[in-house]
Write a protein that holds these residues in place. Structure first.
Motif, PDB file in Angstrom:
ATOM      1  N   LYS A 104      50.297   4.088 101.175  1.00 50.23           N
ATOM      2  CA  LYS A 104      51.572   4.347 100.496  1.00 50.23           C
ATOM      3  C   LYS A 104      52.694   3.507 101.127  1.00 50.23           C
ATOM      4  CE  LYS A 104      50.874   9.035  98.815  1.00 50.23           C
ATOM      5  NZ  LYS A 104      50.977  10.433  99.257  1.00 50.23           N
ATOM      6  N   LYS A 105      52.648   3.453 102.449  1.00 51.61           N
ATOM      7  CA  LYS A 105      53.666   2.687 103.167  1.00 51.61           C
ATOM      8  C   LYS A 105      53.517   1.193 102.880  1.00 51.61           C
ATOM      9  CE  LYS A 105      55.944   2.926 107.635  1.00 51.61           C
ATOM     10  NZ  LYS A 105      55.850   3.456 108.999  1.00 51.61           N
ATOM     11  N   GLU A 106      52.271   0.739 102.849  1.00 51.07           N
ATOM     12  CA  GLU A 106      52.015  -0.671 102.569  1.00 51.07           C
ATOM     13  C   GLU A 106      52.454  -1.015 101.137  1.00 51.07           C
ATOM     14  OE1 GLU A 106      48.288  -2.159 103.996  1.00 51.07           O
ATOM     15  OE2 GLU A 106      48.398  -3.945 102.745  1.00 51.07           O
ATOM     16  N   PHE A 107      52.239  -0.085 100.231  1.00 51.54           N
ATOM     17  CA  PHE A 107      52.634  -0.289  98.833  1.00 51.54           C
ATOM     18  C   PHE A 107      54.157  -0.435  98.736  1.00 51.54           C
ATOM     19  CE2 PHE A 107      53.878   1.367  94.642  1.00 51.54           C
ATOM     20  CZ  PHE A 107      53.160   0.505  93.829  1.00 51.54           C
ATOM     21  N   ILE A 108      54.860   0.431  99.450  1.00 49.74           N
ATOM     22  CA  ILE A 108      56.326   0.393  99.415  1.00 49.74           C
ATOM     23  C   ILE A 108      56.858  -0.890 100.069  1.00 49.74           C
ATOM     24  CG2 ILE A 108      58.443   1.524 100.287  1.00 49.74           C
ATOM     25  CD1 ILE A 108      56.786   4.225  99.948  1.00 49.74           C
ATOM     26  N   ARG A 109      56.300  -1.240 101.242  1.00 45.62           N
ATOM     27  CA  ARG A 109      56.766  -2.439 101.946  1.00 45.62           C
ATOM     28  C   ARG A 109      56.314  -3.718 101.248  1.00 45.62           C
ATOM     29  NH1 ARG A 109      56.052  -2.138 108.126  1.00 45.62           N
ATOM     30  NH2 ARG A 109      57.656  -0.595 107.742  1.00 45.62           N
ATOM     31  N   GLY A 110      55.202  -3.634 100.572  1.00 46.74           N
ATOM     32  CA  GLY A 110      54.694  -4.800  99.848  1.00 46.74           C
ATOM     33  C   GLY A 110      53.663  -5.596 100.625  1.00 46.74           C
ATOM     34  N   ARG A 131      61.170  -8.572 103.577  1.00 50.79           N
ATOM     35  CA  ARG A 131      59.954  -9.248 103.086  1.00 50.79           C
ATOM     36  C   ARG A 131      59.981 -10.764 103.250  1.00 50.79           C
ATOM     37  NH1 ARG A 131      58.050  -5.960  97.661  1.00 50.79           N
ATOM     38  NH2 ARG A 131      58.823  -3.954  98.324  1.00 50.79           N
ATOM     39  N   ASN A 149      49.514   9.792 106.371  1.00 50.41           N
ATOM     40  CA  ASN A 149      50.821   9.153 106.257  1.00 50.41           C
ATOM     41  C   ASN A 149      51.815   9.897 107.152  1.00 50.41           C
ATOM     42  OD1 ASN A 149      52.724   7.345 105.408  1.00 50.41           O
ATOM     43  ND2 ASN A 149      53.016   8.252 103.391  1.00 50.41           N
ATOM     44  N   TYR A 185      61.485  -5.873 106.699  1.00 50.73           N
ATOM     45  CA  TYR A 185      62.237  -5.090 105.714  1.00 50.73           C
ATOM     46  C   TYR A 185      62.874  -5.924 104.615  1.00 50.73           C
ATOM     47  CZ  TYR A 185      61.337  -1.654 109.305  1.00 50.73           C
ATOM     48  OH  TYR A 185      60.710  -0.849 110.218  1.00 50.73           O
ATOM     49  N   SER A 204      57.732   8.288 110.411  1.00 50.46           N
ATOM     50  CA  SER A 204      58.001   7.067 111.167  1.00 50.46           C
ATOM     51  C   SER A 204      58.161   7.343 112.661  1.00 50.46           C
ATOM     52  CB  SER A 204      59.260   6.392 110.632  1.00 50.46           C
ATOM     53  OG  SER A 204      59.595   5.312 111.469  1.00 50.46           O
TER      54      SER A 204
END
Ligand SMILES: [Zn+2]
Length: 202
Positions: free
Chosen positions: A98-104, A64, A133, A62, A136
């Motif tokens: 989408k989740k990967e995009f947000i988390r980076g 990164r 998606n 979280y 959680s």
């Protein structure tokens, strides 16, 4: 020389106060990690998801702290060697795009990448995909987790799995709903065997 080396040493990846001594942790934090030495059937976990290991994983995911991956993979790699685990390919548990995009980044894929490079194996990130998606898993318990992930993964280029022993890697194993759903799909599509390995287990 020793002084100089000490000066450049990084801070502990958990408490961030003391200097890093073992696998990224200071002596005190490392001593509090509860290692899981038993191997379940084709399933291995490095330590319990609590204390300093949990702290470090949370920061990794979280905040990164991608650099933590190399410390985590040191522990994973040593365990693979110790247990004499033989595998052909590595597949990380995927995140929805989408989740990967947000988390980076995908925390499991980064671990898998390091292991693949160090052990001379191939990691495929484009075979197993998260197509739905889902909400959680942390908000759900037991049976609801299973329902939540059911049918949420799909495979592409599954011919690459044919007769292969797969090392399925994830960061944290909770009820196992996610990894077991992935394992089922991989076995159904021609993999010879699927070994689950996770950094922590709650
Ligand atoms: Zn520490």
């Amino acid at each position: 020389m020793c002084l100089i080396r000490n000066f450049f040493k990084r801070k502990c990846i958990s408490c961030e106060k003391e200097k890093e001594k073992k696998y990224g942790f200071c002596d005190d934090c490392f001593s509090k990690i509860i290692f899981i030495n038993e191997t379940y059937k084709d399933r291995i976990h490095i330590g319990r998801y609590e204390g300093p290991l949990k702290e470090a994983i949370i920061k990794y995911k979280y905040k990164r702290r991608k650099s933590y991956a190399k410390y985590f993979t040191l522990m994973i790699e040593e365990r693979i060697i110790k247990e004499n685990i033989d595998f052909d390919i590595i597949i990380p548990v995927p995140l929805h795009w989408k989740k990967e995009f947000i988390r980076g980044f995908n925390q499991s894929a980064l671990l898998g990448n390091y292991i693949a490079k160090k052990m001379g194996k191939i990691m495929y990130q484009n075979i197993l995909l998260k197509s739905k998606n889902t909400i959680s898993q942390t908000e759900l318990s037991g049976k609801d987790r299973e329902e939540n992930v059911k049918g949420s993964f799909k495979l592409k280029n599954s011919e690459l799995l044919s007769n292969k022993v797969v090392l399925l890697i994830d960061d944290v194993y909770t009820t196992g709903a996610t990894t077991q759903e992935c394992k089922k799909l991989l076995l159904k599509s021609g993999s010879k065997k699927v070994i689950i390995i996770t950094l922590a287990k709650s």
